[in-house]
Design a protein around this motif. Structure first.
Motif, PDB file in Angstrom:
ATOM      1  N   ASP A  86      92.667  10.171 -24.315  1.00 54.89           N
ATOM      2  CA  ASP A  86      93.310  11.111 -25.230  1.00 54.89           C
ATOM      3  C   ASP A  86      92.291  11.914 -26.046  1.00 54.89           C
ATOM      4  O   ASP A  86      92.405  12.059 -27.263  1.00 54.89           O
ATOM      5  N   ASN A  87      91.283  12.445 -25.378  1.00 56.40           N
ATOM      6  CA  ASN A  87      90.304  13.293 -26.065  1.00 56.40           C
ATOM      7  C   ASN A  87      90.995  14.494 -26.693  1.00 56.40           C
ATOM      8  O   ASN A  87      91.919  15.062 -26.111  1.00 56.40           O
ATOM      9  N   GLU A  88      90.517  14.894 -27.848  1.00 60.51           N
ATOM     10  CA  GLU A  88      91.127  16.034 -28.520  1.00 60.51           C
ATOM     11  C   GLU A  88      90.962  17.316 -27.708  1.00 60.51           C
ATOM     12  O   GLU A  88      91.764  18.239 -27.817  1.00 60.51           O
ATOM     13  N   ASN A  93      86.021  16.740 -19.263  1.00 57.67           N
ATOM     14  CA  ASN A  93      84.898  17.678 -19.233  1.00 57.67           C
ATOM     15  C   ASN A  93      84.226  17.796 -17.868  1.00 57.67           C
ATOM     16  O   ASN A  93      83.131  18.342 -17.768  1.00 57.67           O
ATOM     17  N   VAL A  94      84.865  17.269 -16.820  1.00 60.77           N
ATOM     18  CA  VAL A  94      84.427  17.586 -15.464  1.00 60.77           C
ATOM     19  C   VAL A  94      85.636  18.077 -14.676  1.00 60.77           C
ATOM     20  O   VAL A  94      86.756  17.628 -14.888  1.00 60.77           O
ATOM     21  N   LEU A 153      77.152  12.356 -28.672  1.00 57.73           N
ATOM     22  CA  LEU A 153      76.586  11.186 -29.347  1.00 57.73           C
ATOM     23  C   LEU A 153      77.504  10.505 -30.363  1.00 57.73           C
ATOM     24  O   LEU A 153      77.492   9.286 -30.473  1.00 57.73           O
ATOM     25  N   PRO A 154      78.341  11.238 -31.130  1.00 56.02           N
ATOM     26  CA  PRO A 154      79.212  10.536 -32.076  1.00 56.02           C
ATOM     27  C   PRO A 154      80.223   9.596 -31.413  1.00 56.02           C
ATOM     28  O   PRO A 154      80.807   8.752 -32.096  1.00 56.02           O
ATOM     29  N   GLU A 155      80.438   9.722 -30.087  1.00 48.85           N
ATOM     30  CA  GLU A 155      81.407   8.871 -29.404  1.00 48.85           C
ATOM     31  C   GLU A 155      80.751   8.012 -28.323  1.00 48.85           C
ATOM     32  O   GLU A 155      81.418   7.518 -27.419  1.00 48.85           O
ATOM     33  N   CYS A 530     101.656  10.355 -16.091  1.00 48.48           N
ATOM     34  CA  CYS A 530     100.989   9.743 -14.935  1.00 48.48           C
ATOM     35  C   CYS A 530      99.679  10.454 -14.615  1.00 48.48           C
ATOM     36  O   CYS A 530      98.684   9.812 -14.259  1.00 48.48           O
ATOM     37  N   ALA A 531      99.658  11.784 -14.734  1.00 50.18           N
ATOM     38  CA  ALA A 531      98.440  12.541 -14.454  1.00 50.18           C
ATOM     39  C   ALA A 531      97.392  12.323 -15.534  1.00 50.18           C
ATOM     40  O   ALA A 531      96.202  12.179 -15.247  1.00 50.18           O
ATOM     41  N   GLN A 532      97.815  12.293 -16.786  1.00 50.22           N
ATOM     42  CA  GLN A 532      96.869  12.109 -17.885  1.00 50.22           C
ATOM     43  C   GLN A 532      96.230  10.728 -17.870  1.00 50.22           C
ATOM     44  O   GLN A 532      95.053  10.573 -18.198  1.00 50.22           O
TER      45      GLN A 532
END
Length: 577
Positions: A86-88, A93-94, A153-155, A530-532
């Motif tokens: 659940d990234n904001e 990112n790929v 880096l923060p994550e 399901c996709a997420q």
């Protein structure tokens, strides 16, 4: 192969005369559901910096690079909506998928340079794992478009370490190379640490003149002597070092071409890098399609748009599986294996783009009062019984012997249950099917037409119990759960209802919990969910399903690990008798 002609023509006649009102309503429901999915896809494509800003820096976006690199009309994206953490940003990112480059299929993975300069994000390592597995399963090249600023880096604790963490491409690439599968990397931008790992672990590196890869970038090198805390003096020192490293970052193209030799080629323009990848793809090992094609490629005799009328959105509605299959396979033809046995399961040989392909699917509807033979109740399609399991075991085993890739078309409510089913050995037969699948070493894909339920989601091509599953695609009608939400609510709260009733307490609070659980099951089984979460690799419009089948068949036959000559196959002869 046998055509479906007669009854399919009857369906088309009824549709044209407007007699199938309910199917028109179904079409609208499916189109609306697909539109909602497409809105989410477009949102992922637009996330991050605008294209104009990236272009103003002299760079192409990952989407522009893909468009330039891939043969037109061949791109089959996967994991577009995958975002398990659940990234904001709404993305890992790929961007990855299957596509042809210079006429040959490859798995392509590109960092989205619009988002944090392509940084590692939570969930990205799992996404990449799926991509490398796909290349391994189909035995086709893996092509990278590397443009990665390293870890966000923060994550870092969310993706850096662990068995499936962000460093796994290092050994995954080595594994692919040891299997004879090349990994090509086009390298752009600044790629410190994690970005450098993805670049240097590839087989051949194609670099843009302004790129760099390094164990540590300018920011990392500037802070390599920690003093326990920060103050004004250390801040000034960092500023001074950062300025020097920005002017001459570690690991430039000059370093890795002139001195280390890591870069095989350095190109002046971004498109030149992509041209270099295309040129290499032309020369990589592959069989000409004529080596494996059993016939000329032909489109189905019936239009894919019919699928919007044939596949009901409502999970309990019955439809004709054969009608659906006829809109997907070449010339709408097939050779069915054991049609008079295990009527709830379709097994047969079809052609996809001229390539011989095995198809296995769930038939729907009433199966007659005398089936299953071991019980006194009537069987219903979608559920799996003893004969169906035996038939699938036989068919899969023969496909393994003949080296035929398998497409599963799943719409199942689960395996039969109860003491009669236990005595009929369904538990053991289901495990036998998983064993049969595992011993084939055949590439497989799964098309989730509608329902994936209980253990039959596993043993009918699901990735959970199938090492050979290359990828799973779904539709706007797909849903996956261990059981229907109402069934789960009964299983969870039936004893509690009895206790509350015996104690004379009100039942309404338990009923509310049951309704809440049923709603949660429904919400957590929708196609978007399901996709997420990665239960499905991509939700595909019904009109594009065949495109993915063509990609799978073409990739599976491009450079297979083993061969069975057509005239030595036994399965077609068994079907013919």
């Amino acid at each position: 192969m046998r055509p479906y002609f007669e009854k399919m023509t009857a369906f088309g006649h009824e549709l044209k005369k407007g007699r199938l009102k309910s199917s028109q309503e179904n079409l609208q429901k499916l189109k609306d559901a697909e539109s909602k999915i497409q809105i989410e896809v477009e949102r992922v494509k637009m996330v991050g910096l605008p294209e104009e800003k990236i272009n103003a820096r002299g760079q192409m976006t990952v989407w522009q690079r893909l468009e330039y690199l891939l043969d037109p009309g061949t791109w089959c994206p996967l994991h577009t909506l995958y975002n398990p953490a659940d990234n904001e940003q709404g993305t890992t990112n790929v961007i990855d998928g299957l596509g042809k480059i210079a006429g040959k299929w490859a798995v392509v993975i590109g960092f989205d340079n619009k988002v944090l300069a392509g940084a590692w994000l939570p969930g990205q390592s799992e996404n990449i794992l799926r991509g490398t597995d796909l290349a391994k399963r189909l035995h086709i090249p893996l092509v990278w478009l590397v443009n990665c600023s390293g870890a966000n880096l923060p994550e870092q604790e969310k993706f850096y370490a662990n068995r499936r963490g962000a460093g796994t491409p290092l050994f995954r690439h080595a594994e692919l190379e040891q299997l004879g599968i090349p990994v090509l990397a086009g390298i752009y931008g600044t790629n410190p640490a994690g970005g450098g790992y993805h670049g240097i672990s590839a087989t051949i590196l194609f670099a843009h003149k302004d790129c760099n890869i390094a164990v540590g970038g300018a920011g990392i090198v500037s802070g390599m002597a920690p003093k326990g805390e920060f103050n004004l003096d250390t801040a000034e020192e960092i500023i001074d070092k950062a300025g020097k490293f920005k002017a001459t970052p570690p690991g430039t193209a000059k370093t890795h071409y002139d001195e280390t030799g890591f870069f095989r080629y350095v190109f002046e323009t971004e498109s030149d890098v992509l041209d270099g990848l295309k040129d290499y793809m032309k020369d990589l090992p592959s069989f000409h399609p004529k080596f494996y094609r059993v016939a000329q490629s032909r489109e189905p005799r019936f239009p894919s748009q019919d699928l919007y009328h044939l596949l009901p959105m409502e999970p309990k509605k019955v439809y004709d599986f054969d009608e659906v299959l006829a809109r997907l396979v070449d010339s709408s033809e097939h050779m069915e294996f054991r049609p008079d046995y295990g009527p709830e399961i379709y097994t047969g040989l079809c052609k996809i783009d001229g390539f011989l392909t095995a198809c296995i699917g769930n038939r729907q509807g009433y199966l007659g009062k005398d089936y299953p033979e071991y019980a006194d109740y009537a069987g219903m399609g979608g559920k799996v019984y003893r004969q169906g399991l035996i038939k699938m075991n036989e068919f899969v085993t023969l496909c393994g012997r003949d080296r035929i890739p398998i497409i599963w078309l799943q719409d199942t409510t689960g395996v039969d249950v109860g003491d009669d089913a236990e005595k009929a050995e369904l538990l053991g037969l289901a495990m036998s099917l998983i064993y049969s699948i595992q011993q084939t070493d055949n590439p497989m894909m799964l098309l989730m037409l509608r329902k994936g339920t209980a253990s039959s989601h596993y043993f009918m091509g699901g990735p959970t119990a199938n090492r050979h599953n290359a990828f799973t695609i779904g539709t706007a009608a797909s849903e996956i759960y261990v059981m229907h939400g109402e069934t789960a609510a009964v299983a969870t709260y039936s004893r509690r209802l009895v206790k509350e009733k015996e104690a004379g307490r009100p039942l309404e609070p338990i009923i509310e919990r049951m309704n809440r659980l049923a709603r949660e099951y429904h919400e957590n089984s929708r196609p978007l969910f399901c996709a997420q979460k990665g239960l499905i690799d991509e939700i595909v419009p019904l009109s594009d399903l065949r495109k993915y089948l063509v990609a799978f068949a073409g990739a599976a036959y491009q450079n297979p690990k083993s061969i069975c000559p057509h005239h030595q196959m036994i399965l077609p002869r068994i079907i013919k008798g």
